[in-house]
Design a protein around this motif. Structure first.
Motif, PDB file in Angstrom:
ATOM      1  N   ILE A 111       6.365 -11.937 -13.800  1.00 42.69           N
ATOM      2  CA  ILE A 111       5.540 -11.964 -12.593  1.00 42.69           C
ATOM      3  C   ILE A 111       5.812 -10.709 -11.755  1.00 42.69           C
ATOM      4  O   ILE A 111       4.891 -10.069 -11.233  1.00 42.69           O
ATOM      5  CB  ILE A 111       5.840 -13.227 -11.768  1.00 42.69           C
ATOM      6  N   LEU A 112       7.082 -10.364 -11.613  1.00 45.96           N
ATOM      7  CA  LEU A 112       7.452  -9.185 -10.829  1.00 45.96           C
ATOM      8  C   LEU A 112       6.923  -7.898 -11.466  1.00 45.96           C
ATOM      9  O   LEU A 112       6.549  -6.964 -10.765  1.00 45.96           O
ATOM     10  CB  LEU A 112       8.967  -9.111 -10.674  1.00 45.96           C
ATOM     11  N   ASP A 113       6.889  -7.855 -12.779  1.00 47.65           N
ATOM     12  CA  ASP A 113       6.437  -6.656 -13.492  1.00 47.65           C
ATOM     13  C   ASP A 113       4.919  -6.517 -13.505  1.00 47.65           C
ATOM     14  O   ASP A 113       4.403  -5.412 -13.699  1.00 47.65           O
ATOM     15  CB  ASP A 113       6.951  -6.675 -14.937  1.00 47.65           C
ATOM     16  N   ASP A 114       4.218  -7.624 -13.327  1.00 47.75           N
ATOM     17  CA  ASP A 114       2.761  -7.587 -13.395  1.00 47.75           C
ATOM     18  C   ASP A 114       2.198  -6.929 -12.134  1.00 47.75           C
ATOM     19  O   ASP A 114       2.680  -7.156 -11.021  1.00 47.75           O
ATOM     20  CB  ASP A 114       2.214  -9.007 -13.537  1.00 47.75           C
ATOM     21  N   ALA A 115       1.176  -6.134 -12.299  1.00 44.52           N
ATOM     22  CA  ALA A 115       0.616  -5.375 -11.177  1.00 44.52           C
ATOM     23  C   ALA A 115      -0.282  -6.211 -10.276  1.00 44.52           C
ATOM     24  O   ALA A 115      -0.691  -5.738  -9.206  1.00 44.52           O
ATOM     25  CB  ALA A 115      -0.162  -4.182 -11.716  1.00 44.52           C
ATOM     26  N   PRO A 171      -1.485  -9.583  -7.836  1.00 43.17           N
ATOM     27  CA  PRO A 171      -0.881 -10.530  -6.905  1.00 43.17           C
ATOM     28  C   PRO A 171      -0.685 -11.883  -7.600  1.00 43.17           C
ATOM     29  O   PRO A 171      -1.488 -12.254  -8.464  1.00 43.17           O
ATOM     30  CB  PRO A 171      -1.915 -10.635  -5.777  1.00 43.17           C
ATOM     31  N   TRP A 172       0.373 -12.586  -7.231  1.00 42.41           N
ATOM     32  CA  TRP A 172       0.682 -13.882  -7.837  1.00 42.41           C
ATOM     33  C   TRP A 172       1.023 -14.917  -6.781  1.00 42.41           C
ATOM     34  O   TRP A 172       1.665 -14.596  -5.777  1.00 42.41           O
ATOM     35  CB  TRP A 172       1.888 -13.761  -8.774  1.00 42.41           C
ATOM     36  N   TYR A 173       0.615 -16.145  -7.041  1.00 43.88           N
ATOM     37  CA  TYR A 173       1.099 -17.288  -6.283  1.00 43.88           C
ATOM     38  C   TYR A 173       2.011 -18.089  -7.198  1.00 43.88           C
ATOM     39  O   TYR A 173       1.619 -18.451  -8.315  1.00 43.88           O
ATOM     40  CB  TYR A 173      -0.051 -18.173  -5.796  1.00 43.88           C
ATOM     41  N   VAL A 174       3.233 -18.353  -6.733  1.00 40.04           N
ATOM     42  CA  VAL A 174       4.224 -19.089  -7.526  1.00 40.04           C
ATOM     43  C   VAL A 174       4.518 -20.415  -6.843  1.00 40.04           C
ATOM     44  O   VAL A 174       4.943 -20.442  -5.683  1.00 40.04           O
ATOM     45  CB  VAL A 174       5.525 -18.280  -7.678  1.00 40.04           C
ATOM     46  N   VAL A 209       1.566  -8.160  -4.506  1.00 41.95           N
ATOM     47  CA  VAL A 209       2.380  -9.020  -3.646  1.00 41.95           C
ATOM     48  C   VAL A 209       2.588 -10.360  -4.349  1.00 41.95           C
ATOM     49  O   VAL A 209       1.642 -10.928  -4.903  1.00 41.95           O
ATOM     50  CB  VAL A 209       1.696  -9.233  -2.280  1.00 41.95           C
ATOM     51  N   LYS A 210       3.820 -10.856  -4.322  1.00 43.72           N
ATOM     52  CA  LYS A 210       4.142 -12.124  -4.964  1.00 43.72           C
ATOM     53  C   LYS A 210       4.389 -13.174  -3.880  1.00 43.72           C
ATOM     54  O   LYS A 210       5.244 -12.991  -3.012  1.00 43.72           O
ATOM     55  CB  LYS A 210       5.378 -11.995  -5.860  1.00 43.72           C
ATOM     56  N   LEU A 254       0.823  -1.212   0.000  1.00 44.00           N
ATOM     57  CA  LEU A 254       0.000   0.000   0.000  1.00 44.00           C
ATOM     58  C   LEU A 254       0.857   1.262   0.000  1.00 44.00           C
ATOM     59  O   LEU A 254       0.376   2.344  -0.346  1.00 44.00           O
ATOM     60  CB  LEU A 254      -0.919   0.004   1.230  1.00 44.00           C
ATOM     61  N   ARG A 255       2.125   1.087   0.354  1.00 42.55           N
ATOM     62  CA  ARG A 255       3.054   2.220   0.378  1.00 42.55           C
ATOM     63  C   ARG A 255       4.036   2.180  -0.789  1.00 42.55           C
ATOM     64  O   ARG A 255       5.124   2.745  -0.736  1.00 42.55           O
ATOM     65  CB  ARG A 255       3.781   2.256   1.725  1.00 42.55           C
ATOM     66  N   GLY A 256       3.635   1.460  -1.843  1.00 38.47           N
ATOM     67  CA  GLY A 256       4.403   1.500  -3.075  1.00 38.47           C
ATOM     68  C   GLY A 256       5.474   0.441  -3.239  1.00 38.47           C
ATOM     69  O   GLY A 256       6.200   0.447  -4.233  1.00 38.47           O
ATOM     70  N   ARG A 257       5.577  -0.487  -2.292  1.00 35.68           N
ATOM     71  CA  ARG A 257       6.578  -1.548  -2.403  1.00 35.68           C
ATOM     72  C   ARG A 257       6.028  -2.737  -3.182  1.00 35.68           C
ATOM     73  O   ARG A 257       4.821  -2.895  -3.359  1.00 35.68           O
ATOM     74  CB  ARG A 257       7.006  -2.018  -1.010  1.00 35.68           C
ATOM     75  N   ILE A 258       6.955  -3.594  -3.648  1.00 29.74           N
ATOM     76  CA  ILE A 258       6.585  -4.844  -4.310  1.00 29.74           C
ATOM     77  C   ILE A 258       7.182  -5.977  -3.477  1.00 29.74           C
ATOM     78  O   ILE A 258       8.339  -6.366  -3.659  1.00 29.74           O
ATOM     79  CB  ILE A 258       7.124  -4.909  -5.753  1.00 29.74           C
TER      80      ILE A 258
END
Length: 316
Positions: A142-146, A148-151, A91-92, A58-62
Protein backbone atom coordinates in the motif's frame (compact mmCIF):
# COMPACT_ATOMS: atom_id res chain seq x y z
CA UNK A 1 6.47 -7.35 12.63
CA UNK A 2 3.49 -5.26 13.69
CA UNK A 3 1.88 -2.49 11.67
CA UNK A 4 3.59 0.12 13.86
CA UNK A 5 6.99 -1.54 13.51
CA UNK A 6 6.69 -1.73 9.73
CA UNK A 7 5.60 1.89 9.54
CA UNK A 8 8.54 2.97 11.71
CA UNK A 9 11.01 0.97 9.66
CA UNK A 10 9.73 2.34 6.39
CA UNK A 11 9.63 5.92 7.67
CA UNK A 12 13.19 5.76 8.99
CA UNK A 13 14.37 4.43 5.63
CA UNK A 14 12.39 6.91 3.52
CA UNK A 15 12.23 10.55 4.59
CA UNK A 16 9.28 11.15 2.28
CA UNK A 17 7.00 9.24 4.63
CA UNK A 18 5.08 11.40 7.12
CA UNK A 19 2.80 9.95 9.80
CA UNK A 20 -0.22 12.05 10.77
CA UNK A 21 -3.07 11.62 13.22
CA UNK A 22 -6.21 13.41 14.36
CA UNK A 23 -5.57 12.67 18.03
CA UNK A 24 -5.85 8.92 17.46
CA UNK A 25 -2.53 7.37 18.48
CA UNK A 26 -3.57 3.88 19.55
CA UNK A 27 -1.80 2.13 16.67
CA UNK A 28 1.18 4.49 16.48
CA UNK A 29 1.87 5.55 20.05
CA UNK A 30 5.61 4.79 19.84
CA UNK A 31 6.31 6.75 16.66
CA UNK A 32 6.52 10.40 17.82
CA UNK A 33 9.89 9.90 19.50
CA UNK A 34 11.26 8.07 16.46
CA UNK A 35 10.02 10.37 13.69
CA UNK A 36 10.28 13.79 15.29
CA UNK A 37 8.89 16.47 12.96
CA UNK A 38 7.58 13.80 10.60
CA UNK A 39 4.96 12.81 13.17
CA UNK A 40 2.13 15.33 13.10
CA UNK A 41 -0.92 15.36 15.41
CA UNK A 42 -3.44 17.94 14.23
CA UNK A 43 -5.88 17.30 17.09
CA UNK A 44 -9.53 16.53 16.47
CA UNK A 45 -9.55 18.09 13.01
CA UNK A 46 -9.82 15.37 10.37
CA UNK A 47 -10.55 17.71 7.46
CA UNK A 48 -7.55 19.87 8.36
CA UNK A 49 -5.37 16.76 8.47
CA UNK A 50 -6.50 15.65 5.02
CA UNK A 51 -5.97 19.10 3.54
CA UNK A 52 -2.49 19.33 5.05
CA UNK A 53 -1.68 15.83 3.80
CA UNK A 54 -2.66 16.84 0.27
CA UNK A 55 -0.26 19.78 0.46
CA UNK A 56 2.54 17.53 1.71
CA UNK A 57 1.85 15.00 -1.05
CA UNK A 58 2.08 17.74 -3.68
CA UNK A 59 5.56 18.42 -2.35
CA UNK A 60 6.74 14.85 -2.70
CA UNK A 61 5.77 13.41 0.68
CA UNK A 62 3.84 10.19 1.35
CA UNK A 63 1.46 11.00 4.22
CA UNK A 64 -0.08 8.16 6.26
CA UNK A 65 -3.13 9.43 8.12
CA UNK A 66 -4.80 7.94 11.21
CA UNK A 67 -8.23 8.68 12.66
CA UNK A 68 -11.36 6.83 13.72
CA UNK A 69 -12.85 5.42 10.54
CA UNK A 70 -16.24 7.04 10.88
CA UNK A 71 -14.82 10.53 11.48
CA UNK A 72 -12.18 10.20 8.79
CA UNK A 73 -14.57 9.08 6.06
CA UNK A 74 -17.54 11.27 7.03
CA UNK A 75 -16.16 14.51 8.43
CA UNK A 76 -13.37 14.78 5.87
CA UNK A 77 -15.18 13.26 2.91
CA UNK A 78 -15.18 16.36 0.70
CA UNK A 79 -11.47 16.96 1.35
CA UNK A 80 -10.64 13.31 0.60
CA UNK A 81 -12.63 13.44 -2.63
CA UNK A 82 -11.44 16.80 -3.88
CA UNK A 83 -7.93 17.18 -2.48
CA UNK A 84 -6.73 13.56 -2.65
CA UNK A 85 -8.94 11.45 -4.90
CA UNK A 86 -9.39 13.71 -7.90
CA UNK A 87 -5.68 14.70 -8.14
CA UNK A 88 -4.71 11.06 -7.40
CA UNK A 89 -2.25 11.85 -4.61
CA UNK A 90 -0.40 9.04 -2.73
CA UNK A 91 -2.06 9.70 0.63
CA UNK A 92 -2.86 6.66 2.77
CA UNK A 93 -5.95 6.92 4.99
CA UNK A 94 -6.03 4.51 7.94
CA UNK A 95 -9.42 4.24 9.64
CA UNK A 96 -9.50 2.87 13.18
CA UNK A 97 -12.25 0.68 14.72
CA UNK A 98 -14.23 0.16 11.49
CA UNK A 99 -17.38 -1.93 11.29
CA UNK A 100 -18.01 -4.22 14.24
CA UNK A 101 -14.64 -3.33 15.77
CA UNK A 102 -16.25 -0.23 17.27
CA UNK A 103 -18.24 -2.77 19.37
CA UNK A 104 -19.19 -0.73 22.50
CA UNK A 105 -19.75 2.52 20.60
CA UNK A 106 -23.06 3.78 19.28
CA UNK A 107 -24.09 4.92 15.78
CA UNK A 108 -21.94 8.09 15.79
CA UNK A 109 -18.80 5.93 16.07
CA UNK A 110 -19.85 3.00 13.86
CA UNK A 111 -18.19 3.09 10.45
CA UNK A 112 -20.50 0.81 8.50
CA UNK A 113 -20.80 2.94 5.37
CA UNK A 114 -17.09 3.64 4.93
CA UNK A 115 -16.52 1.13 2.10
CA UNK A 116 -19.34 2.67 0.10
CA UNK A 117 -18.01 6.20 0.60
CA UNK A 118 -14.36 5.46 -0.13
CA UNK A 119 -14.77 3.19 -3.14
CA UNK A 120 -16.85 5.85 -4.86
CA UNK A 121 -14.01 8.37 -4.82
CA UNK A 122 -12.01 8.63 -8.05
CA UNK A 123 -8.64 6.83 -7.91
CA UNK A 124 -9.17 5.69 -4.28
CA UNK A 125 -8.31 2.06 -3.52
CA UNK A 126 -9.59 0.09 -0.53
CA UNK A 127 -7.78 -2.45 1.68
CA UNK A 128 -9.73 -4.37 4.34
CA UNK A 129 -7.33 -6.77 6.13
CA UNK A 130 -8.73 -9.72 8.03
CA UNK A 131 -6.37 -9.46 11.00
CA UNK A 132 -3.06 -8.09 12.27
CA UNK A 133 -1.02 -10.45 10.10
CA UNK A 134 -2.79 -9.49 6.89
CA UNK A 135 -2.53 -5.81 7.79
CA UNK A 136 1.23 -6.15 8.26
CA UNK A 137 1.56 -8.20 5.07
CA UNK A 138 -0.34 -5.71 2.95
CA UNK A 139 0.82 -2.34 4.24
CA UNK A 140 4.22 -2.33 2.43
CA UNK A 141 2.47 -2.72 -0.94
CA UNK A 142 0.00 0.00 0.00
CA UNK A 143 2.82 2.39 0.91
CA UNK A 144 4.65 1.63 -2.35
CA UNK A 145 1.58 2.13 -4.53
CA UNK A 146 1.27 5.58 -6.08
CA UNK A 147 -2.49 5.74 -5.58
CA UNK A 148 -4.47 7.00 -2.60
CA UNK A 149 -5.67 4.20 -0.29
CA UNK A 150 -8.25 3.74 2.41
CA UNK A 151 -7.25 1.08 4.95
CA UNK A 152 -9.76 -0.47 7.33
CA UNK A 153 -7.37 -0.84 10.26
CA UNK A 154 -7.60 -4.28 11.89
CA UNK A 155 -5.06 -5.52 14.42
CA UNK A 156 -7.11 -8.42 15.79
CA UNK A 157 -5.71 -11.89 16.44
CA UNK A 158 -5.06 -14.05 13.35
CA UNK A 159 -8.22 -15.35 11.70
CA UNK A 160 -6.25 -18.26 10.25
CA UNK A 161 -2.94 -20.00 10.87
CA UNK A 162 -1.72 -19.15 7.39
CA UNK A 163 -2.46 -16.39 4.88
CA UNK A 164 -1.49 -16.54 1.23
CA UNK A 165 1.06 -13.91 0.15
CA UNK A 166 -0.61 -10.53 -0.23
CA UNK A 167 -1.16 -9.23 -3.73
CA UNK A 168 -3.22 -6.14 -4.55
CA UNK A 169 -6.44 -7.15 -6.27
CA UNK A 170 -6.09 -10.88 -5.63
CA UNK A 171 -8.42 -12.71 -3.25
CA UNK A 172 -7.39 -15.38 -0.79
CA UNK A 173 -9.48 -18.53 -1.20
CA UNK A 174 -10.01 -21.22 1.42
CA UNK A 175 -11.26 -24.51 -0.02
CA UNK A 176 -12.94 -25.32 -3.31
CA UNK A 177 -16.41 -26.39 -2.18
CA UNK A 178 -19.13 -26.31 -4.81
CA UNK A 179 -22.22 -25.96 -2.61
CA UNK A 180 -21.62 -22.53 -1.12
CA UNK A 181 -19.24 -19.62 -1.67
CA UNK A 182 -18.94 -17.35 1.37
CA UNK A 183 -17.50 -14.04 0.22
CA UNK A 184 -16.23 -11.63 2.83
CA UNK A 185 -13.50 -9.22 3.92
CA UNK A 186 -11.93 -7.82 7.05
CA UNK A 187 -12.79 -8.99 10.53
CA UNK A 188 -15.70 -11.17 9.35
CA UNK A 189 -13.28 -13.65 7.77
CA UNK A 190 -12.88 -15.17 11.24
CA UNK A 191 -16.57 -16.02 11.50
CA UNK A 192 -16.82 -17.07 7.85
CA UNK A 193 -14.13 -19.71 8.41
CA UNK A 194 -15.97 -21.02 11.46
CA UNK A 195 -19.16 -21.19 9.39
CA UNK A 196 -17.31 -23.17 6.73
CA UNK A 197 -16.20 -25.74 9.32
CA UNK A 198 -19.70 -26.05 10.75
CA UNK A 199 -21.19 -26.54 7.29
CA UNK A 200 -18.55 -29.15 6.45
CA UNK A 201 -19.57 -31.15 9.52
CA UNK A 202 -23.10 -31.20 8.09
CA UNK A 203 -21.94 -32.44 4.70
CA UNK A 204 -22.10 -29.05 2.96
CA UNK A 205 -19.01 -28.13 0.96
CA UNK A 206 -18.05 -24.49 0.83
CA UNK A 207 -15.28 -22.12 -0.12
CA UNK A 208 -14.47 -18.88 1.66
CA UNK A 209 -13.26 -15.96 -0.43
CA UNK A 210 -11.34 -13.30 1.48
CA UNK A 211 -11.28 -10.36 -0.90
CA UNK A 212 -8.69 -8.30 1.05
CA UNK A 213 -8.83 -5.40 -1.41
CA UNK A 214 -12.31 -4.28 -2.40
CA UNK A 215 -10.98 -1.84 -4.97
CA UNK A 216 -9.41 -3.25 -7.04
CA UNK A 217 -11.39 -6.44 -6.55
CA UNK A 218 -10.76 -10.00 -7.69
CA UNK A 219 -13.38 -10.27 -10.43
CA UNK A 220 -12.20 -13.73 -11.49
CA UNK A 221 -12.70 -15.26 -8.04
CA UNK A 222 -16.23 -13.87 -7.81
CA UNK A 223 -17.32 -14.94 -11.29
CA UNK A 224 -15.83 -18.41 -10.74
CA UNK A 225 -17.84 -18.75 -7.54
CA UNK A 226 -21.00 -17.72 -9.40
CA UNK A 227 -20.36 -20.40 -11.99
CA UNK A 228 -19.18 -23.21 -9.72
CA UNK A 229 -21.42 -23.06 -6.61
CA UNK A 230 -25.12 -23.42 -5.86
CA UNK A 231 -25.32 -20.44 -3.52
CA UNK A 232 -23.21 -17.33 -3.02
CA UNK A 233 -23.26 -15.53 0.34
CA UNK A 234 -21.85 -12.09 1.10
CA UNK A 235 -20.93 -11.46 4.74
CA UNK A 236 -19.89 -7.95 5.80
CA UNK A 237 -20.00 -5.60 8.78
CA UNK A 238 -21.27 -2.79 6.61
CA UNK A 239 -24.53 -1.41 5.31
CA UNK A 240 -26.13 -3.50 2.57
CA UNK A 241 -26.13 -0.51 0.24
CA UNK A 242 -22.80 0.35 -1.34
CA UNK A 243 -20.75 -2.45 0.16
CA UNK A 244 -19.80 -5.91 -1.07
CA UNK A 245 -23.35 -6.86 -2.01
CA UNK A 246 -23.58 -3.78 -4.23
CA UNK A 247 -20.14 -4.44 -5.71
CA UNK A 248 -21.11 -7.96 -6.74
CA UNK A 249 -24.41 -6.74 -8.15
CA UNK A 250 -22.50 -4.27 -10.30
CA UNK A 251 -20.12 -7.00 -11.48
CA UNK A 252 -23.01 -9.30 -12.38
CA UNK A 253 -24.59 -6.59 -14.51
CA UNK A 254 -21.30 -5.75 -16.20
CA UNK A 255 -20.50 -9.38 -16.98
CA UNK A 256 -24.11 -10.44 -17.69
CA UNK A 257 -24.01 -13.02 -14.92
CA UNK A 258 -26.75 -14.30 -12.63
CA UNK A 259 -26.45 -16.47 -9.52
CA UNK A 260 -28.37 -17.09 -6.28
CA UNK A 261 -26.96 -14.64 -3.74
CA UNK A 262 -27.75 -14.33 -0.03
CA UNK A 263 -26.55 -11.00 1.45
CA UNK A 264 -25.77 -10.75 5.15
CA UNK A 265 -25.22 -7.08 6.00
CA UNK A 266 -26.87 -4.26 7.93
CA UNK A 267 -30.10 -3.06 6.36
CA UNK A 268 -30.42 0.64 7.08
CA UNK A 269 -29.76 0.43 10.82
CA UNK A 270 -26.79 0.40 13.14
CA UNK A 271 -25.94 -2.48 15.47
CA UNK A 272 -26.66 -2.42 19.20
CA UNK A 273 -23.45 -1.57 21.10
CA UNK A 274 -21.87 -4.17 23.35
CA UNK A 275 -18.75 -6.27 23.76
CA UNK A 276 -17.64 -7.60 20.39
CA UNK A 277 -18.62 -11.21 21.12
CA UNK A 278 -22.01 -10.01 22.39
CA UNK A 279 -22.58 -7.94 19.27
CA UNK A 280 -21.84 -10.94 17.07
CA UNK A 281 -24.41 -13.05 18.92
CA UNK A 282 -27.02 -10.30 19.00
CA UNK A 283 -26.74 -9.69 15.29
CA UNK A 284 -26.64 -13.37 14.27
CA UNK A 285 -23.09 -13.05 12.99
CA UNK A 286 -21.20 -15.78 14.85
CA UNK A 287 -19.81 -18.55 12.68
CA UNK A 288 -22.39 -21.00 13.99
CA UNK A 289 -25.27 -18.59 13.34
CA UNK A 290 -24.02 -17.81 9.86
CA UNK A 291 -23.79 -21.53 9.12
CA UNK A 292 -27.41 -22.07 10.15
CA UNK A 293 -28.63 -19.13 8.06
CA UNK A 294 -26.68 -20.41 5.07
CA UNK A 295 -27.85 -24.01 5.57
CA UNK A 296 -31.51 -22.97 5.54
CA UNK A 297 -31.02 -20.78 2.49
CA UNK A 298 -29.24 -23.59 0.65
CA UNK A 299 -32.16 -25.91 1.37
CA UNK A 300 -34.61 -23.34 -0.01
CA UNK A 301 -32.41 -22.84 -3.07
CA UNK A 302 -32.30 -26.55 -3.76
CA UNK A 303 -36.04 -26.94 -3.30
CA UNK A 304 -36.99 -23.69 -4.99
CA UNK A 305 -38.79 -22.34 -1.93
CA UNK A 306 -38.34 -19.02 -0.12
CA UNK A 307 -37.04 -19.10 3.43
CA UNK A 308 -37.28 -16.34 6.04
CA UNK A 309 -33.55 -16.62 6.71
CA UNK A 310 -33.09 -13.92 4.09
CA UNK A 311 -33.96 -11.45 6.85
CA UNK A 312 -32.36 -12.01 10.26
CA UNK A 313 -32.37 -9.58 13.19
CA UNK A 314 -32.36 -6.44 11.12
CA UNK A 315 -29.96 -7.90 8.61
CA UNK A 316 -30.83 -8.65 5.00
Amino acid sequence: MTYEEILAERALADERLVVMTAENRAAIRNLPGKLGDRFIDVGIAEATMVGAAAGLALRGRIPVLHALATFLTLRAFEFIRTDIGIPNLPVKLVGGVPGLLSDGNGPTHQAIEDISLMRGIPNMKVFAPADAHELAAGIPAILDDASPWYVRFNATAPATDHHEPFDIGRAEIFGDGDDVAIITYGFMLREALVARDVLAAEGISSRVINLRTLKPIDVGAILAAADETILMVTVEDHFLSGGLYSIIGELFLKHRTMAPLLPIAFAERWFTPGRLDEVLVNEGLTGAQLAETIRLELISERTGSFHASRITSGMV
